[in-house]
Design an enzyme around this catalytic site. Structure first.
Site, PDB file in Angstrom:
ATOM      1  N   HIS A 256      11.875  14.204  51.289  1.00 51.99           N
ATOM      2  CA  HIS A 256      11.406  15.202  49.515  1.00 51.99           C
ATOM      3  C   HIS A 256      12.881  16.338  48.970  1.00 51.99           C
ATOM      4  CE1 HIS A 256       9.958  19.008  50.437  1.00 51.99           C
ATOM      5  NE2 HIS A 256       9.704  18.830  51.806  1.00 51.99           N
TER       6      HIS A 256
ATOM      7  N   GLU B 232       6.610  17.067  46.402  1.00 51.25           N
ATOM      8  CA  GLU B 232       5.912  17.026  47.350  1.00 51.25           C
ATOM      9  C   GLU B 232       5.443  18.589  47.512  1.00 51.25           C
ATOM     10  OE1 GLU B 232       4.768  17.885  52.091  1.00 51.25           O
ATOM     11  OE2 GLU B 232       6.374  18.542  50.389  1.00 51.25           O
ATOM     12  N   GLU B 233       6.067  19.469  47.672  1.00 44.08           N
ATOM     13  CA  GLU B 233       5.239  20.921  48.030  1.00 44.08           C
ATOM     14  C   GLU B 233       4.393  21.404  47.268  1.00 44.08           C
ATOM     15  OE1 GLU B 233       6.314  22.502  50.560  1.00 44.08           O
ATOM     16  OE2 GLU B 233       8.715  21.853  50.611  1.00 44.08           O
TER      17      GLU B 233
ATOM     18  N   ASP C  19      10.804  14.990  57.371  1.00 43.68           N
ATOM     19  CA  ASP C  19      10.233  15.681  56.029  1.00 43.68           C
ATOM     20  C   ASP C  19      10.025  17.379  57.673  1.00 43.68           C
ATOM     21  OD1 ASP C  19       9.405  18.233  54.752  1.00 43.68           O
ATOM     22  OD2 ASP C  19       7.645  16.908  54.432  1.00 43.68           O
TER      23      ASP C  19
ATOM     24  N   HIS D 190       9.159  27.516  54.548  1.00 47.81           N
ATOM     25  CA  HIS D 190       8.291  28.388  53.658  1.00 47.81           C
ATOM     26  C   HIS D 190       8.684  29.475  53.513  1.00 47.81           C
ATOM     27  CE1 HIS D 190       4.851  24.869  52.949  1.00 47.81           C
ATOM     28  NE2 HIS D 190       5.846  24.893  52.982  1.00 47.81           N
TER      29      HIS D 190
END
Length: 457
Positions: free
Chosen positions: A277, A322-323, A348, A419
């Site tokens: 992604h 995607e997130e 990923d 993140h």
């Protein structure tokens, strides 16, 4: 599709080297592709370029649009065919100010980050008493009267694992915690970051409101700040916080996927999807999540092309959004789900070394799995008995029955960085990145050339 019979696969892998199956476990071209990939820097150049020239790429924002433009130009320059962006629109959550401070009994600031789709406080913030829950289960079990009108704080004790298996369990505090707290009348929720580090850097991430739930402000405290708040609460005095989380939702914002191909010689054999992604969270530069994944997919596909035209087309899918819930994966399936997909594979989970391969192939394809396992063995990768499941960017394909292979990366340190503002290029180990490319290249090569019938549609 059915799971590979693990006992059969294990017997083939561990049996006599004289058996016909194992005599083909490592074709000559696999060794050449593997060795070339271990000297290749395409994945590093891709990762370095995307994180330097674009930086953070939140879904549905102008930064993500710049990433699509950058990726299209880069993939064309690398020699891919049929390179294009495929647009769609989506709602977009935009972060504002993230601030928190303990007002009493021990005034001090706390470091936190709003969770995706968080509700917003007024510009001047809100104040409230804190009610503490050591786990998400404690919040679920609490009577609504104990939560109503308060700021809920949920902790946990996530530990690092090589396969990242703790994320599913402990991530519930982020994924479901805000909806549970809102249903019980909380005015806001704080969670301990879903991470395994002890840096004063909060881990953001998306959460989805349950149907009918009123959004409330929701944020993750850095692990040290969550531990600090727990210690303050343990003193036994009422704890009051001031919380400012300003954010907004925008409708119908442009996002999109980027697609590039290595054309195959046999269109009827189906397409092999190599996915990653392109978007990232806003705090870091999205190096391990997921610029490296896109670099790995692109570099590996090029290694196959250098060895000659494959039988099956290899389609690199750099999904958008995607997130925030997999919008790109759904858009891809809506546009291409009717096409024949032979197999899907996704990167990923950072770029530390691949240590295990999992399969989910049609029944009777043990020989293909064994050939792949044999080609991966020199890279220190073992075949497991677990069924492959894929990831978010290929989830609709896997749900539809497309075969899948998982090249499992070492996730021991992944959730130290995931993140956070610490997701930056310096965390990528070039040698381990090249090992990923080598694993992907030999796998894609064997799948793309396999004589076996694969796929659905």
């Amino acid at each position: 599709m059915q799971k590979i019979r693990s006992g059969t696969l294990a017997a083939l892998l561990l049996g006599s080297l004289l058996t016909p199956v194992l005599s083909h476990a490592a074709p000559a071209d696999s060794a050449a592709i593997r060795d070339a990939a271990l000297r290749d820097d395409v994945a590093w150049d891709f990762t370095e370029g995307l994180t330097t020239e674009v930086g953070p790429r939140p879904a549905g924002t102008p930064q993500e649009a710049r990433a699509r433009d950058w990726a299209v130009a880069k993939l064309k320059a690398l020699g891919f065919s049929n390179v294009r962006a495929e647009p769609y629109t989506m709602p977009v959550w935009v972060r504002g100010r993230d601030e928190a401070k303990i007002l009493s009994p021990f005034p001090q600031n706390l470091v936190l980050a709003a969770l995706g789709n968080s509700g917003s406080t007024p510009d001047k913030g809100i104040e409230g008493d804190v009610v503490y829950f050591p786990t998400i289960a404690d919040l679920e079990a609490a009577p609504a009267a104990s939560v109503k009108g308060k700021i809920a704080f949920v902790s946990h004790d996530m530990a690092a694992t090589q396969d990242g298996s703790s994320y599913g369990y402990f991530g519930a505090a982020r994924r479901q915690g805000p909806s549970i707290a809102s249903k019980k009348g909380a005015i806001a929720i704080l969670i301990r970051s879903i991470g395994t580090d002890h840096h004063r850097l909060p881990h953001t991430g998306v959460q989805m409101w349950a149907d009918g739930v009123t959004p409330i402000p929701a944020a993750a405290l850095s692990v040290p700040d969550a531990e600090q708040l727990a210690r303050v609460i343990a003193r036994g005095q009422p704890v009051k916080l001031h919380l400012t989380l300003t954010s907004k939702m925008l409708k119908d914002q442009p996002s999109g996927n980027v697609i590039a191909e290595i054309p195959g010689s046999d269109p009827a054999a189906g397409v092999v999807i190599a996915a990653c992604h392109l978007d990232s969270w806003d705090q870091g530069t999205g190096a391990i999540d997921d610029a490296t994944g896109c670099g790995i997919a692109a570099a590996a596909a090029l290694q196959v092309a250098k060895a000659g035209q494959p039988r099956r087309t290899i389609r690199v899918l750099m999904a958008g959004a995607e997130e925030v819930g997999g919008d790109g994966a759904r858009a891809y399936y809506k546009a291409h789900g009717s096409e024949k997909h032979a197999l899907a594979i996704e990167s990923d989970f950072g770029a530390d070394r691949v240590w295990r391969v999992d399969f989910k192939l049609p029944q009777g394809h043990d020989a293909l799995a064994t050939r792949i396992a044999g080609a991966l063995a020199p890279l220190g990768i073992g075949a497991s008995k677990q069924e492959a499941g894929g990831g978010a960017d290929i989830a609709p394909l896997v749900k539809a029955g497309v075969p899948v292979i998982d090249l499992q990366q070492d996730g021991t340190r992944y959730f130290d960085l995931h993140h956070t503002p610490d997701d930056t290029l310096d965390k990528v180990d070039p040698a381990q990145l090249r090992q990923n490319v080598a694993a992907w290249a030999v796998t894609l090569n064997l799948v793309a050339h396999a004589s076996e019938t694969l796929g659905v549609n």
